[in-house]
Design a protein around this motif. Sequence first.
Motif, PDB file in Angstrom:
ATOM      1  N   VAL A   1     150.091  94.032  11.565  1.00 34.26           N
ATOM      2  CA  VAL A   1     150.493  94.960  10.501  1.00 34.26           C
ATOM      3  C   VAL A   1     150.928  96.293  11.095  1.00 34.26           C
ATOM      4  O   VAL A   1     151.971  96.843  10.723  1.00 34.26           O
ATOM      5  CB  VAL A   1     149.352  95.135   9.469  1.00 34.26           C
ATOM      6  N   ASP A   2     150.135  96.828  12.030  1.00 32.06           N
ATOM      7  CA  ASP A   2     150.500  98.093  12.663  1.00 32.06           C
ATOM      8  C   ASP A   2     151.833  97.979  13.401  1.00 32.06           C
ATOM      9  O   ASP A   2     152.632  98.921  13.395  1.00 32.06           O
ATOM     10  CB  ASP A   2     149.408  98.550  13.637  1.00 32.06           C
ATOM     11  N   GLY A   3     152.068  96.840  14.030  1.00 30.87           N
ATOM     12  CA  GLY A   3     153.320  96.642  14.770  1.00 30.87           C
ATOM     13  C   GLY A   3     154.538  96.683  13.868  1.00 30.87           C
ATOM     14  O   GLY A   3     155.513  97.384  14.158  1.00 30.87           O
ATOM     15  N   ILE A   4     154.500  95.957  12.749  1.00 33.50           N
ATOM     16  CA  ILE A   4     155.673  95.958  11.852  1.00 33.50           C
ATOM     17  C   ILE A   4     155.815  97.304  11.160  1.00 33.50           C
ATOM     18  O   ILE A   4     156.927  97.802  10.980  1.00 33.50           O
ATOM     19  CB  ILE A   4     155.641  94.782  10.844  1.00 33.50           C
ATOM     20  N   ASN A   5     154.686  97.916  10.788  1.00 30.15           N
ATOM     21  CA  ASN A   5     154.767  99.234  10.159  1.00 30.15           C
ATOM     22  C   ASN A   5     155.359 100.270  11.102  1.00 30.15           C
ATOM     23  O   ASN A   5     156.189 101.085  10.703  1.00 30.15           O
ATOM     24  CB  ASN A   5     153.397  99.688   9.660  1.00 30.15           C
ATOM     25  N   SER A   6     154.945 100.240  12.355  1.00 30.22           N
ATOM     26  CA  SER A   6     155.462 101.180  13.344  1.00 30.22           C
ATOM     27  C   SER A   6     156.978 101.016  13.501  1.00 30.22           C
ATOM     28  O   SER A   6     157.722 102.001  13.515  1.00 30.22           O
ATOM     29  CB  SER A   6     154.763 100.958  14.685  1.00 30.22           C
ATOM     30  N   TYR A   7     157.425  99.780  13.610  1.00 30.78           N
ATOM     31  CA  TYR A   7     158.864  99.534  13.730  1.00 30.78           C
ATOM     32  C   TYR A   7     159.602 100.013  12.483  1.00 30.78           C
ATOM     33  O   TYR A   7     160.584 100.753  12.575  1.00 30.78           O
ATOM     34  CB  TYR A   7     159.144  98.043  13.953  1.00 30.78           C
ATOM     35  N   ASN A   8     159.124  99.599  11.302  1.00 30.67           N
ATOM     36  CA  ASN A   8     159.797  99.975  10.051  1.00 30.67           C
ATOM     37  C   ASN A   8     159.888 101.490   9.900  1.00 30.67           C
ATOM     38  O   ASN A   8     160.934 102.029   9.538  1.00 30.67           O
ATOM     39  CB  ASN A   8     159.063  99.389   8.843  1.00 30.67           C
ATOM     40  N   LEU A   9     158.789 102.176  10.183  1.00 31.87           N
ATOM     41  CA  LEU A   9     158.763 103.622   9.993  1.00 31.87           C
ATOM     42  C   LEU A   9     159.563 104.359  11.063  1.00 31.87           C
ATOM     43  O   LEU A   9     159.942 105.510  10.863  1.00 31.87           O
ATOM     44  CB  LEU A   9     157.320 104.111   9.944  1.00 31.87           C
ATOM     45  N   SER A  10     159.878 103.690  12.166  1.00 30.86           N
ATOM     46  CA  SER A  10     160.768 104.304  13.160  1.00 30.86           C
ATOM     47  C   SER A  10     162.216 104.267  12.675  1.00 30.86           C
ATOM     48  O   SER A  10     163.058 105.020  13.148  1.00 30.86           O
ATOM     49  CB  SER A  10     160.644 103.598  14.512  1.00 30.86           C
ATOM     50  N   LYS A  11     162.498 103.402  11.713  1.00 32.19           N
ATOM     51  CA  LYS A  11     163.859 103.264  11.177  1.00 32.19           C
ATOM     52  C   LYS A  11     164.053 104.052   9.882  1.00 32.19           C
ATOM     53  O   LYS A  11     165.124 104.591   9.635  1.00 32.19           O
ATOM     54  CB  LYS A  11     164.188 101.787  10.903  1.00 32.19           C
ATOM     55  N   VAL A  12     163.019 104.069   9.024  1.00 34.02           N
ATOM     56  CA  VAL A  12     163.089 104.782   7.740  1.00 34.02           C
ATOM     57  C   VAL A  12     161.781 105.539   7.574  1.00 34.02           C
ATOM     58  O   VAL A  12     160.717 104.919   7.489  1.00 34.02           O
ATOM     59  CB  VAL A  12     163.279 103.798   6.553  1.00 34.02           C
ATOM     60  N   PRO A  13     161.842 106.871   7.520  1.00 33.43           N
ATOM     61  CA  PRO A  13     160.591 107.630   7.406  1.00 33.43           C
ATOM     62  C   PRO A  13     159.862 107.334   6.090  1.00 33.43           C
ATOM     63  O   PRO A  13     160.487 107.075   5.063  1.00 33.43           O
ATOM     64  CB  PRO A  13     161.048 109.088   7.460  1.00 33.43           C
ATOM     65  N   PRO A  14     158.539 107.398   6.120  1.00 36.23           N
ATOM     66  CA  PRO A  14     157.770 107.096   4.916  1.00 36.23           C
ATOM     67  C   PRO A  14     157.840 108.226   3.900  1.00 36.23           C
ATOM     68  O   PRO A  14     157.989 109.389   4.253  1.00 36.23           O
ATOM     69  CB  PRO A  14     156.348 106.934   5.444  1.00 36.23           C
ATOM     70  N   LEU A  15     157.741 107.866   2.636  1.00 38.10           N
ATOM     71  CA  LEU A  15     157.607 108.850   1.569  1.00 38.10           C
ATOM     72  C   LEU A  15     156.143 109.005   1.188  1.00 38.10           C
ATOM     73  O   LEU A  15     155.760 109.940   0.507  1.00 38.10           O
ATOM     74  CB  LEU A  15     158.423 108.406   0.347  1.00 38.10           C
ATOM     75  N   SER A  16     155.331 108.045   1.625  1.00 42.34           N
ATOM     76  CA  SER A  16     153.904 108.037   1.345  1.00 42.34           C
ATOM     77  C   SER A  16     153.192 107.628   2.623  1.00 42.34           C
ATOM     78  O   SER A  16     153.733 106.868   3.419  1.00 42.34           O
ATOM     79  CB  SER A  16     153.619 107.028   0.231  1.00 42.34           C
ATOM     80  N   ASP A  17     151.998 108.127   2.820  1.00 46.46           N
ATOM     81  CA  ASP A  17     151.279 107.857   4.062  1.00 46.46           C
ATOM     82  C   ASP A  17     150.661 106.468   4.125  1.00 46.46           C
ATOM     83  O   ASP A  17     150.517 105.907   5.193  1.00 46.46           O
ATOM     84  CB  ASP A  17     150.172 108.890   4.278  1.00 46.46           C
ATOM     85  N   ILE A  18     150.249 105.933   2.985  1.00 47.61           N
ATOM     86  CA  ILE A  18     149.491 104.691   3.000  1.00 47.61           C
ATOM     87  C   ILE A  18     149.855 103.812   1.818  1.00 47.61           C
ATOM     88  O   ILE A  18     150.543 104.233   0.891  1.00 47.61           O
ATOM     89  CB  ILE A  18     147.961 104.963   2.951  1.00 47.61           C
ATOM     90  N   TRP A  19     149.382 102.597   1.837  1.00 47.71           N
ATOM     91  CA  TRP A  19     149.445 101.692   0.695  1.00 47.71           C
ATOM     92  C   TRP A  19     148.437 102.208  -0.328  1.00 47.71           C
ATOM     93  O   TRP A  19     147.269 102.425  -0.010  1.00 47.71           O
ATOM     94  CB  TRP A  19     149.097 100.277   1.147  1.00 47.71           C
ATOM     95  N   THR A  20     148.910 102.433  -1.538  1.00 52.19           N
ATOM     96  CA  THR A  20     148.037 102.909  -2.606  1.00 52.19           C
ATOM     97  C   THR A  20     147.804 101.768  -3.584  1.00 52.19           C
ATOM     98  O   THR A  20     148.702 101.419  -4.356  1.00 52.19           O
ATOM     99  CB  THR A  20     148.678 104.109  -3.349  1.00 52.19           C
ATOM    100  N   PRO A  21     146.640 101.143  -3.549  1.00 53.14           N
ATOM    101  CA  PRO A  21     146.390 100.025  -4.455  1.00 53.14           C
ATOM    102  C   PRO A  21     146.327 100.492  -5.903  1.00 53.14           C
ATOM    103  O   PRO A  21     145.767 101.539  -6.207  1.00 53.14           O
ATOM    104  CB  PRO A  21     145.029  99.474  -4.020  1.00 53.14           C
TER     105      PRO A  21
END
Length: 144
Positions: free
Chosen positions: A21-41
């Motif tokens: 999960v950290d690996g895909i998140n790191s890659y994704n966020l290197s391409k498009v910056p996050p608007l939110s810091d975490i998953w909000t259930p």
Amino acid sequence: MNSTPEFIIEPCKKEHIKKIVDGINSYNLSKVPPLSDIWTPLEFVIKNTNGEEIGGLLSGIGYWNGLEIKILWVAENYRNQGIGSKLLQHVENIAKEKGAEIAMLDTFDFQAEGFYLKNGYTVIGEIENFPKGHKRIYLSKKLT
């Protein structure tokens, strides 16, 4: 000289999930910056007057402020009474307050396509003959 690296594929264990999960998140966020810091259930249950669980909705808001609806369920003898729509509207309202601009989900033709269409969702894609003789349907809705 063998230049082909050797690999071992083995079943994933719980301790491996975080790295994946950290690996895909790191890659994704290197391409498009996050608007939110975490998953909000955004997960809710609805009960009858006897306190029995008669439905529920499991969803959340991800990095890019999209509401992802994973499961919406209403007990069969409580269906067609507006309960699912109330749950859906409740979650959509909270998601909008938190900045979500779009909702997304998938269903099957034998589940709730008509329900989601009635609630303002639009079909954005389908997989025919999955499962065999049916189709999987992907829907979205602008929340703004």
